[in-house]
Design a protein around this motif. Structure first.
Motif, PDB file in Angstrom:
ATOM      1  N   GLY A 128      -7.120  48.135  32.666  1.00  9.53           N
ATOM      2  CA  GLY A 128      -8.115  49.125  33.231  1.00  9.53           C
ATOM      3  C   GLY A 128      -7.291  50.610  33.288  1.00  9.53           C
ATOM      4  O   GLY A 128      -6.226  50.587  32.881  1.00  9.53           O
ATOM      5  N   GLN A 129      -7.910  51.531  33.557  1.00  7.62           N
ATOM      6  CA  GLN A 129      -7.410  53.043  33.492  1.00  7.62           C
ATOM      7  C   GLN A 129      -7.750  53.832  34.637  1.00  7.62           C
ATOM      8  O   GLN A 129      -7.101  54.764  34.835  1.00  7.62           O
ATOM      9  CB  GLN A 129      -7.850  53.649  32.267  1.00  7.62           C
ATOM     10  N   SER A 130      -8.225  53.120  35.765  1.00  2.00           N
ATOM     11  CA  SER A 130      -8.674  53.746  36.962  1.00  2.00           C
ATOM     12  C   SER A 130      -7.620  54.022  37.908  1.00  2.00           C
ATOM     13  O   SER A 130      -6.461  53.567  37.647  1.00  2.00           O
ATOM     14  CB  SER A 130      -9.747  53.109  37.807  1.00  2.00           C
ATOM     15  N   THR A 131      -7.645  55.115  38.743  1.00  3.64           N
ATOM     16  CA  THR A 131      -6.648  55.490  39.282  1.00  3.64           C
ATOM     17  C   THR A 131      -6.322  54.704  40.681  1.00  3.64           C
ATOM     18  O   THR A 131      -7.522  54.701  41.344  1.00  3.64           O
ATOM     19  CB  THR A 131      -6.676  57.212  39.731  1.00  3.64           C
ATOM     20  N   CYS A 132      -5.151  54.146  41.094  1.00  2.00           N
ATOM     21  CA  CYS A 132      -4.986  53.268  42.270  1.00  2.00           C
ATOM     22  C   CYS A 132      -3.858  54.496  43.108  1.00  2.00           C
ATOM     23  O   CYS A 132      -2.825  54.011  42.631  1.00  2.00           O
ATOM     24  CB  CYS A 132      -4.461  52.138  42.056  1.00  2.00           C
ATOM     25  N   LEU A 133      -4.511  54.994  43.920  1.00  2.00           N
ATOM     26  CA  LEU A 133      -3.906  56.106  44.565  1.00  2.00           C
ATOM     27  C   LEU A 133      -2.661  55.398  45.440  1.00  2.00           C
ATOM     28  O   LEU A 133      -1.475  55.698  45.375  1.00  2.00           O
ATOM     29  CB  LEU A 133      -4.386  57.242  45.487  1.00  2.00           C
ATOM     30  N   ALA A 134      -3.055  54.459  46.139  1.00  2.00           N
ATOM     31  CA  ALA A 134      -1.857  53.695  47.163  1.00  2.00           C
ATOM     32  C   ALA A 134      -0.745  53.153  46.402  1.00  2.00           C
ATOM     33  O   ALA A 134       0.378  53.105  46.880  1.00  2.00           O
ATOM     34  CB  ALA A 134      -2.786  52.638  48.005  1.00  2.00           C
ATOM     35  N   ALA A 135      -1.206  52.610  45.018  1.00  2.00           N
ATOM     36  CA  ALA A 135       0.270  51.862  44.359  1.00  2.00           C
ATOM     37  C   ALA A 135       0.652  53.092  43.302  1.00  2.00           C
ATOM     38  O   ALA A 135       1.786  52.814  42.621  1.00  2.00           O
ATOM     39  CB  ALA A 135      -0.535  50.948  43.325  1.00  2.00           C
ATOM     40  N   GLY A 136       0.041  54.333  43.201  1.00  2.21           N
ATOM     41  CA  GLY A 136       0.378  55.338  42.299  1.00  2.21           C
ATOM     42  C   GLY A 136       0.397  54.830  40.781  1.00  2.21           C
ATOM     43  O   GLY A 136       1.319  55.178  40.073  1.00  2.21           O
ATOM     44  N   LEU A 137      -0.775  54.043  40.469  1.00  2.00           N
ATOM     45  CA  LEU A 137      -0.669  53.220  38.943  1.00  2.00           C
ATOM     46  C   LEU A 137      -1.989  54.010  38.536  1.00  2.00           C
ATOM     47  O   LEU A 137      -3.188  54.278  39.085  1.00  2.00           O
ATOM     48  CB  LEU A 137      -0.688  52.005  39.496  1.00  2.00           C
ATOM     49  N   GLY A 138      -2.153  53.932  37.132  1.00  2.00           N
ATOM     50  CA  GLY A 138      -3.487  54.351  36.410  1.00  2.00           C
ATOM     51  C   GLY A 138      -3.675  55.776  36.416  1.00  2.00           C
ATOM     52  O   GLY A 138      -2.933  56.649  36.837  1.00  2.00           O
ATOM     53  N   GLY A 139      -4.798  56.128  35.840  1.00  2.00           N
ATOM     54  CA  GLY A 139      -5.339  57.421  35.780  1.00  2.00           C
ATOM     55  C   GLY A 139      -4.405  58.309  35.085  1.00  2.00           C
ATOM     56  O   GLY A 139      -3.799  58.326  34.207  1.00  2.00           O
ATOM     57  N   PHE A 140      -4.274  59.559  35.735  1.00  2.00           N
ATOM     58  CA  PHE A 140      -3.274  60.413  35.342  1.00  2.00           C
ATOM     59  C   PHE A 140      -1.848  60.443  36.163  1.00  2.00           C
ATOM     60  O   PHE A 140      -1.897  61.001  37.188  1.00  2.00           O
ATOM     61  CB  PHE A 140      -3.872  61.829  35.649  1.00  2.00           C
ATOM     62  N   HIS A 141      -1.169  59.525  35.567  1.00  2.00           N
ATOM     63  CA  HIS A 141       0.353  59.354  36.259  1.00  2.00           C
ATOM     64  C   HIS A 141       0.113  58.796  37.532  1.00  2.00           C
ATOM     65  O   HIS A 141       1.170  58.995  38.408  1.00  2.00           O
ATOM     66  CB  HIS A 141       1.135  60.679  36.122  1.00  2.00           C
ATOM     67  N   GLY A 142      -1.150  57.879  37.960  1.00  2.00           N
ATOM     68  CA  GLY A 142      -1.177  57.241  39.325  1.00  2.00           C
ATOM     69  C   GLY A 142      -1.449  58.323  40.313  1.00  2.00           C
ATOM     70  O   GLY A 142      -1.351  57.874  41.580  1.00  2.00           O
ATOM     71  N   ARG A 143      -1.700  59.654  40.033  1.00  2.00           N
ATOM     72  CA  ARG A 143      -1.924  60.514  41.035  1.00  2.00           C
ATOM     73  C   ARG A 143      -3.461  61.352  41.001  1.00  2.00           C
ATOM     74  O   ARG A 143      -3.978  61.499  39.974  1.00  2.00           O
ATOM     75  CB  ARG A 143      -0.577  61.394  41.203  1.00  2.00           C
ATOM     76  N   ALA A 144      -3.776  62.125  41.836  1.00  2.00           N
ATOM     77  CA  ALA A 144      -4.749  62.909  42.193  1.00  2.00           C
ATOM     78  C   ALA A 144      -4.257  64.172  41.008  1.00  2.00           C
ATOM     79  O   ALA A 144      -3.058  64.483  41.032  1.00  2.00           O
ATOM     80  CB  ALA A 144      -5.093  63.520  43.604  1.00  2.00           C
ATOM     81  N   LEU A 145      -5.341  65.020  40.529  1.00  2.00           N
ATOM     82  CA  LEU A 145      -5.000  65.992  39.774  1.00  2.00           C
ATOM     83  C   LEU A 145      -4.496  67.162  40.615  1.00  2.00           C
ATOM     84  O   LEU A 145      -4.915  67.207  41.725  1.00  2.00           O
ATOM     85  CB  LEU A 145      -6.413  66.339  38.855  1.00  2.00           C
ATOM     86  N   ARG A 146      -3.773  67.925  39.918  1.00  2.00           N
ATOM     87  CA  ARG A 146      -3.315  69.286  40.228  1.00  2.00           C
ATOM     88  C   ARG A 146      -3.539  70.436  39.740  1.00  2.00           C
ATOM     89  O   ARG A 146      -3.853  70.342  38.139  1.00  2.00           O
ATOM     90  CB  ARG A 146      -1.733  69.032  40.538  1.00  2.00           C
ATOM     91  N   LYS A 147      -3.489  71.711  40.087  1.00  2.00           N
ATOM     92  CA  LYS A 147      -3.503  72.724  39.243  1.00  2.00           C
ATOM     93  C   LYS A 147      -2.843  72.694  38.124  1.00  2.00           C
ATOM     94  O   LYS A 147      -1.709  72.613  38.174  1.00  2.00           O
ATOM     95  CB  LYS A 147      -3.388  74.057  40.069  1.00  2.00           C
TER      96      LYS A 147
END
Length: 315
Positions: A128-147
Motif C-alpha cells: 500500500g501507499q497510504s500514510t500511517c502517521l502513527a508509524a511514520g510510514l507510507g505516503g510522503f515520507h510517512g508524514r503530513a505535507l509541509r509548505k
C-alpha cells in the motif's frame, strides 16, 4: 509532473486504500478517513476508486500545479478556487502549469479530497501507499505535507481524459449532526447489556481529542465498572470503547489493533466513512441495528453507488 505545496494546512496527507491483512503485525488500517468522498473524487478524473489522493483536514490548503492535468475536489471544503476564481466540487476540472488551487476550510465536516489524473509518487509499504502517521510510514515520507513540498506524478496512460459531474443524488451531505448506526459490541452483554441502550439514548458531542486515531465523545457518562480489567482484544475502525471515565471513545481510520477497554458497539460498515467527517463539536446520535440488517444496508448502499462508480467497496 508535479504539484508544489504552497500552504499545507493543519494535516494534509496522501491517502488511498487501507492496509489490509496486516493487523496481526500491529499495522493500523490507515487509508482515507472518508473512503466514499475519496472514491467520488477519483472517479471524476477517471481513476480507480481507491487510488491515492490528497486528504485535507479542517483548514484551507494551497497548491501550485506545475503541469497540465485534470483534477477534482470532493468533501467538506467551503470553496474551491483556481487562480482566485470559484470552481465547483464534484466535477472534472482542467488545470494548466502555473495554476494555483485553493481548497477552503471544512465548514461543516472535517475532510476534503483532491484527486489528480496521474499516479502520485509515494512510499510503498505492505502493498500500500497510504500514510500511517502513527508509524511514520507510507505516503510522503510517512508524514503530513509541509509548505514547499513537491509531489511528483506519473501520467497514467490508462486513464482516459474524462469530463464527469457527480449526480446530485450521490453527493454527500456534510453536517455537524450525524446519525451513526451501530451493532452490539462483544462486551455489551450480560452485566453490561444495558450499555448499548444507554449509548443510544444519549446525544454525544465530539470533544477536543479528535484525530485520525479516534474521537473522544462527551455526554452523560455511562456506567464504567470493570472497564479497565479486561484483557486486550481486537479493535477496528468504528469500534466504540468505554474507558473508566464513562465517556465513550470512537476509533477512527488510524485506530490501534488491540485495546483493553470494553467494546460496547461497532459502527456498521455502510456508515463508517462518515466518521472521517466528524470534527470537534460535531454531534452524534447512535442508533442500534442488527448484524443482518447491517449487511442489508451495506449491500443496498453498494447497489446505489454501482450505478455511477461501478464495483466499489467501502471500509
Amino acid at each position: 509532473m508535479s504539484i508544489t505545496v504552497l500552504k499545507a494546512g493543519l494535516q494534509t496527507t496522501l491517502q488511498g486504500a487501507p492496509f489490509a491483512g496486516h493487523r496481526h503485525l500491529g499495522m493500523p488500517a490507515a487509508g482515507a478517513a472518508d473512503c466514499l468522498s475519496l472514491a467520488l473524487a477519483n472517479f471524476l478524473v477517471g481513476k480507480s476508486c481507491n487510488k491515492l489522493a490528497i486528504e485535507i483536514t479542517l483548514t484551507d490548503a494551497l497548491f501550485q500545479m506545475d503541469e497540465p492535468c485534470s483534477i477534482s475536489v470532493v468533501g467538506a471544503a467551503e470553496y474551491v478556487r483556481i487562480n482566485g476564481r470559484d470552481r465547483p466540487q464534484h466535477q472534472s476540472l482542467k488545470v494548466i502549469a502555473g495554476d494555483q488551487l485553493d481548497i477552503g476550510p471544512s465548514r461543516p465536516g472535517c475532510r476534503t479530497y483532491l484527486s489528480v489524473s496521474a499516479n502520485i509518487h509515494a512510499d510503498q509499504l505492505l502493498d500500500g501507499q497510504s500514510t500511517c502517521l502513527a508509524a511514520g510510514l507510507g505516503g510522503f515520507h510517512g508524514r503530513a505535507l509541509r509548505k514547499d513540498d513537491i509531489l511528483a506524478f506519473t501520467p497514467d496512460s490508462l486513464v482516459a481524459a474524462v469530463e464527469r459531474t457527480t449526480p446530485e443524488g450521490l453527493r454527500l451531505h456534510y453536517s455537524d449532526d450525524r446519525v451513526l448506526r451501530v451493532i452490539r459490541g462483544p462486551e455489551a452483554v450480560d452485566a453490561r447489556a444495558r450499555l448499548l441502550d444507554d449509548l443510544c439514548r444519549t446525544q454525544y458531542v465530539v470533544g477536543a481529542r479528535a484525530n485520525r486515531m479516534g474521537l473522544a465523545l462527551e455526554g452523560a457518562p455511562l456506567s464504567a465498572r470493570d472497564s479497565s480489567n479486561m484483557s486486550s482484544a481486537a479493535v477496528f475502525p468504528g469500534t466504540i470503547q468505554l474507558p473508566p471515565s464513562g465517556q465513550p471513545y470512537l476509533l477512527g481510520a488510524d485506530a490501534q489493533t488491540t485495546g483493553g477497554y470494553p467494546r460496547i458497539a461497532q459502527v456498521i460498515k455502510a456508515d463508517r466513512h462518515l466518521i472521517g467527517q466528524l470534527g470537534a463539536g460535531a454531534r452524534i446520535q447512535f442508533v442500534e441495528t442488527t448484524t443482518d440488517r447491517a449487511t442489508e444496508i451495506y449491500q443496498e448502499k453498494l447497489s446505489l453507488l454501482k450505478s455511477w462508480l461501478g464495483q466499489i467497496k467501502l471500509w
